[in-house]
Motif scaffolding. Sequence first.
Motif, mmCIF file in Angstrom:
data_model
loop_
_atom_site.group_PDB
_atom_site.id
_atom_site.type_symbol
_atom_site.label_atom_id
_atom_site.label_comp_id
_atom_site.label_asym_id
_atom_site.label_seq_id
_atom_site.Cartn_x
_atom_site.Cartn_y
_atom_site.Cartn_z
ATOM 1 N N TRP A 353 0.838 -1.204 0.000
ATOM 2 C CA TRP A 353 0.000 0.000 0.000
ATOM 3 C C TRP A 353 0.869 1.249 0.000
ATOM 4 C CZ3 TRP A 353 -3.809 -1.599 4.498
ATOM 5 C CH2 TRP A 353 -4.770 -2.488 3.988
ATOM 6 N N SER A 354 1.882 1.239 0.849
ATOM 7 C CA SER A 354 2.771 2.398 0.949
ATOM 8 C C SER A 354 3.521 2.638 -0.357
ATOM 9 C CB SER A 354 3.762 2.188 2.097
ATOM 10 O OG SER A 354 4.633 3.284 2.230
ATOM 11 N N GLU A 355 3.995 1.573 -0.969
ATOM 12 C CA GLU A 355 4.752 1.705 -2.221
ATOM 13 C C GLU A 355 3.872 2.270 -3.334
ATOM 14 O OE1 GLU A 355 8.047 -1.211 -3.821
ATOM 15 O OE2 GLU A 355 6.098 -1.926 -4.515
ATOM 16 N N ARG A 356 2.605 1.898 -3.331
ATOM 17 C CA ARG A 356 1.676 2.347 -4.373
ATOM 18 C C ARG A 356 0.980 3.665 -4.012
ATOM 19 N NH1 ARG A 356 -2.169 -2.415 -3.996
ATOM 20 N NH2 ARG A 356 -3.517 -1.028 -5.215
ATOM 21 N N LYS A 357 1.254 4.193 -2.802
ATOM 22 C CA LYS A 357 0.562 5.397 -2.321
ATOM 23 C C LYS A 357 -0.948 5.168 -2.312
ATOM 24 C CE LYS A 357 4.489 7.647 -2.261
ATOM 25 N NZ LYS A 357 5.177 7.928 -0.970
ATOM 26 N N TYR A 358 -1.334 3.995 -1.857
ATOM 27 C CA TYR A 358 -2.726 3.570 -1.924
ATOM 28 C C TYR A 358 -3.388 3.687 -0.561
ATOM 29 C CZ TYR A 358 -6.704 0.346 -2.374
ATOM 30 O OH TYR A 358 -7.958 -0.223 -2.365
ATOM 31 N N ILE A 359 -4.595 4.246 -0.548
ATOM 32 C CA ILE A 359 -5.388 4.322 0.675
ATOM 33 C C ILE A 359 -6.582 3.377 0.526
ATOM 34 C CG2 ILE A 359 -6.736 5.785 2.214
ATOM 35 C CD1 ILE A 359 -5.112 8.161 1.268
ATOM 36 N N PRO A 360 -6.617 2.286 1.281
ATOM 37 C CA PRO A 360 -7.715 1.316 1.139
ATOM 38 C C PRO A 360 -8.995 1.855 1.764
ATOM 39 C CG PRO A 360 -6.297 0.692 2.953
ATOM 40 C CD PRO A 360 -5.646 1.889 2.309
ATOM 41 N N CYS A 361 -10.091 1.127 1.579
ATOM 42 C CA CYS A 361 -11.329 1.491 2.259
ATOM 43 C C CYS A 361 -11.179 1.178 3.753
ATOM 44 C CB CYS A 361 -12.525 0.760 1.662
ATOM 45 S SG CYS A 361 -12.573 -1.014 2.003
ATOM 46 N N PHE A 362 -12.011 1.792 4.541
ATOM 47 C CA PHE A 362 -11.890 1.686 5.997
ATOM 48 C C PHE A 362 -11.954 0.233 6.459
ATOM 49 C CE2 PHE A 362 -13.542 1.677 10.325
ATOM 50 C CZ PHE A 362 -12.775 2.658 10.943
ATOM 51 N N ASP A 363 -12.917 -0.519 5.967
ATOM 52 C CA ASP A 363 -13.090 -1.906 6.417
ATOM 53 C C ASP A 363 -11.899 -2.773 6.025
ATOM 54 O OD1 ASP A 363 -15.490 -1.259 7.564
ATOM 55 O OD2 ASP A 363 -16.717 -2.034 5.916
ATOM 56 N N ASP A 364 -11.384 -2.599 4.808
ATOM 57 C CA ASP A 364 -10.222 -3.383 4.375
ATOM 58 C C ASP A 364 -9.001 -3.045 5.221
ATOM 59 O OD1 ASP A 364 -11.715 -4.604 2.449
ATOM 60 O OD2 ASP A 364 -10.880 -3.468 0.759
ATOM 61 N N TYR A 365 -8.861 -1.765 5.526
ATOM 62 C CA TYR A 365 -7.737 -1.356 6.369
ATOM 63 C C TYR A 365 -7.819 -2.026 7.741
ATOM 64 C CZ TYR A 365 -4.971 1.223 9.693
ATOM 65 O OH TYR A 365 -4.102 1.524 10.701
ATOM 66 N N VAL A 366 -8.987 -1.947 8.363
ATOM 67 C CA VAL A 366 -9.140 -2.486 9.718
ATOM 68 C C VAL A 366 -8.925 -3.993 9.727
ATOM 69 C CG1 VAL A 366 -10.803 -2.890 11.575
ATOM 70 C CG2 VAL A 366 -10.619 -0.621 10.545
ATOM 71 N N GLU A 367 -9.431 -4.678 8.730
ATOM 72 C CA GLU A 367 -9.281 -6.135 8.672
ATOM 73 C C GLU A 367 -7.812 -6.534 8.649
ATOM 74 O OE1 GLU A 367 -10.745 -9.937 8.861
ATOM 75 O OE2 GLU A 367 -11.832 -8.039 9.022
ATOM 76 N N ASN A 368 -7.004 -5.785 7.938
ATOM 77 C CA ASN A 368 -5.567 -6.074 7.882
ATOM 78 C C ASN A 368 -4.844 -5.545 9.124
ATOM 79 O OD1 ASN A 368 -3.332 -7.018 5.851
ATOM 80 N ND2 ASN A 368 -2.560 -5.108 6.700
ATOM 81 N N ALA A 369 -5.201 -4.342 9.525
ATOM 82 C CA ALA A 369 -4.452 -3.651 10.586
ATOM 83 C C ALA A 369 -4.687 -4.242 11.962
ATOM 84 C CB ALA A 369 -4.811 -2.170 10.585
ATOM 85 N N LYS A 370 -5.826 -4.873 12.183
ATOM 86 C CA LYS A 370 -6.054 -5.476 13.501
ATOM 87 C C LYS A 370 -5.123 -6.673 13.720
ATOM 88 C CE LYS A 370 -9.799 -8.672 12.327
ATOM 89 N NZ LYS A 370 -11.232 -8.991 12.468
ATOM 90 N N VAL A 371 -4.575 -7.222 12.632
ATOM 91 C CA VAL A 371 -3.553 -8.272 12.751
ATOM 92 C C VAL A 371 -2.165 -7.653 12.806
ATOM 93 C CG1 VAL A 371 -2.567 -10.360 11.722
ATOM 94 C CG2 VAL A 371 -5.032 -9.908 11.543
ATOM 95 N N SER A 372 -1.922 -6.634 11.975
ATOM 96 C CA SER A 372 -0.586 -6.037 11.911
ATOM 97 C C SER A 372 -0.208 -5.297 13.195
ATOM 98 C CB SER A 372 -0.481 -5.081 10.719
ATOM 99 O OG SER A 372 -1.242 -3.908 10.912
ATOM 100 N N ILE A 373 -1.184 -4.955 14.043
ATOM 101 C CA ILE A 373 -0.847 -4.337 15.332
ATOM 102 C C ILE A 373 -0.085 -5.319 16.205
ATOM 103 C CG2 ILE A 373 -2.987 -4.988 16.509
ATOM 104 C CD1 ILE A 373 -1.098 -1.642 16.861
ATOM 105 N N ALA A 374 -0.161 -6.608 15.883
ATOM 106 C CA ALA A 374 0.653 -7.690 16.475
ATOM 107 C C ALA A 374 0.240 -8.075 17.890
ATOM 108 C CB ALA A 374 2.144 -7.345 16.439
#
Length: 522
Positions: A353-374
């Motif tokens: 996402w960062s490399e592409r300068k891409y901002i996902p939709c809120f739900d897609d972000y949360v679904e990924n980020a709730k795991v990446s918070i570790a």
Amino acid sequence: MDGLMRLGIDRFFQKEIKEMLDYVYKLMLKAGTAMSRCWTETGIGWGRENPVHDVDDTCMGFRLLRLHGYDVSSKCIEHFKSDGKFFCFAGENQHGVTDMLNLYRASQVRFPGETILEEANAYSKAYLANALRNKDAFDKWAFKKDLEGEVEYALKYPWHRSVPRLEARNYIEQYGPNDMWLGKTMFRMYNVNNITFLDLAIADFNRCQAIHQKELQQIIRWWDQSGFTELSFTRQRPAEIYFSIAACMFEPEFAPIRLAYTKTACITVILDDLFDNYGSVADLKLFQEAVKRWDPSVISGLSEETRVSFNGLYNTLNSLVKDVFKVQGRDISHYLRAIWEDLLSTYIVEAEWSERKYIPCFDDYVENAKVSIALGTVVLNAIFFCGEVLTDDILAQVDFRSNFLHLVCLTGRLINDTKTFEAEVDRGELASSISCYINENPKASEEEAKAHVYGIIDHALKELNLELVRPSNVPVICKRLLFNTARIMQLFYMVKDGFGISDKEMKGHLQKILFEPVSVQN
């Protein structure tokens, strides 16, 4: 009982506490004839024979019974509400600071949909804040050593932000040997005075702190021996990470939990920094492949710092697997490696996402980020040391298949986002819950986006209360580990990024909890 819990010594009185709670809650029998219950739909009074119920005792009873798994309804609070206000006795227009303090504490263990507790929270919070502005409000409570300090603490560190060791340290300092209400209760129960309990609390706090100091030395040695001190790209935070678990799961017998939790969390921070700031996406995918194969040779061509990071994970996880086998009697290496693979997958998604300068939709972000918070990764590497054999059925109720862990990770991720948003924007990181919400709602301001996120957090924390006390076969210690992980995140990010910049207040917490012994009071 409440005093014992806040002093951090309730574990020494579990039998007596259980008997007390049963006495209050259950139907009492005498000579085969049912007697009236202490606890009723309208609460509780000063004694079983007293028909007059008051908000002070009712709220304390409600909170303690609920937190210990008893089925109590918040409707008991309605009895003390009239014309939008809450009073000490039904039908009377009076209340005081301690009444509202117990109402405030009770309101914080609410479940979703408990409107009466929402109203109680707003009313009592406003009352207590006003009392702090009007110091005369505390004059008639002179027999309390530091009621004003108790109120200040309760407002600054509400239930979801108040971790056990922080509360114990503060309450020991606020504890009054001349507290006549507490003194009567303690003497009646144990034939001892307040000073005895205070002495026990101080001795136990200092004993636990000495144990924690030795464990922190172990962590520092492991950090140095793993080569992490030489990593230029990562935050050096082993002490802060150890504090986060020691402040929650502080008892001496939980040393294995603390060590596994701290080591795992340290590595997740290193890998997060590696994937965010150091490696290319291609290198990171190669790193992920090495984890899938569990083979250090896969990354032999990458930088020294990348190899140090991988070897730290490789050696630490192998050691944890051996230790888990001793307590669980089975090999969980594939289970744990799958958890790490899932974490790395989310890091790669964010790197792309960062490399592409891409901002996902809120739900897609949360679904990924709730795991990446570790947080899930950390909890699930430490949970096997809780002292109970964890079957597949129990794991399903606490791992990523469960609502419990979902809520822990969700609240942790979102509170982190609210305090790191500006710094991430400055670094060119575009994807966060705030930016994703604004991208989907172009007319929304940053303040409105944060308000939306805080609303999600607030509801999720109420759901966490329910998960904590919901009857299940999950060991209580496992529930504590999950719930306290959510609380420590609320503490670290209560004002700003207390972890990333390790601000003055968080350093003060570390000093008081890990390094400064409590002095014996005269």
